[in-house]
Design an enzyme around this catalytic site. Sequence first.
Site, PDB file in Angstrom:
ATOM      1  N   GLY A 185       2.025  -9.348   6.364  1.00  0.00           N
ATOM      2  CA  GLY A 185       1.164  -8.765   4.840  1.00  0.00           C
ATOM      3  C   GLY A 185       0.921  -7.014   5.364  1.00  0.00           C
ATOM      4  N   GLY A 186       1.481  -6.930   3.822  1.00  0.00           N
ATOM      5  CA  GLY A 186       1.226  -5.360   4.056  1.00  0.00           C
ATOM      6  C   GLY A 186       1.784  -4.662   4.565  1.00  0.00           C
ATOM      7  CG  ASP A 187       0.298  -1.282   6.828  1.00  0.00           C
ATOM      8  OD1 ASP A 187      -0.411  -2.650   6.680  1.00  0.00           O
ATOM      9  OD2 ASP A 187      -0.774  -0.357   7.389  1.00  0.00           O
ATOM     10  CD  GLU A 188      -2.702  -6.315   8.914  1.00  0.00           C
ATOM     11  OE1 GLU A 188      -3.546  -5.761   8.970  1.00  0.00           O
ATOM     12  OE2 GLU A 188      -2.433  -7.811   8.260  1.00  0.00           O
TER      13      GLU A 188
END
Length: 189
Positions: free
Chosen positions: A92-95
């Site tokens: 998710g996102g920058d993970e």
Amino acid sequence: DHRDLHSFPTRRSSRSPLTGLPNRALFLDRLGVALDRSRRSGGTVAVMFLDLDNFKQINDSFGHSAGDQMLAVVAERLRAMLRPMDTVARFGGDEFTLLFEDLSSEREVVLVAERISRAARVPVQFDGQEASITVSIGIAVVDDPSVPPDTVIREADAAMYRAKDRGRSRYELYDEASKYRASQRIELE
């Protein structure tokens, strides 16, 4: 008999449209399968939870399309470093999360974390400008393969937050100190 195609439920994609990597749901499914295999075979499983440090600055400085490009580049670099049986997912996102099976030792996953850290620093070009990024990595080596996949993810996430707390651009292995800090963070929130 005319059927309206829109009336049938559509199955959500199990991959990130931006990176083509498995998403959170598919990763958790693969982790569950890996833990089952580990219970039977005795092989070692580890999960890495990776967060891009200061990713917001890329978006703020270069724009969201540059941020998307950075995510795609990181995804490709991660994919290139793994063995065929390993999994990398955009959580998710920058993970990102990475799943490793049949490890010979904890040291093996630590060496991968070091290679990932070096590869992430290689600059990326954005319309004639370049930027580089660092990553904070948390590693959870599974001691008991009967634990639920969510627990393994939480442990790797707690270790990643410990890496951020200790200055970013590093990796940390999950241990009791990580567990304590995670519970403190949850209490604070």
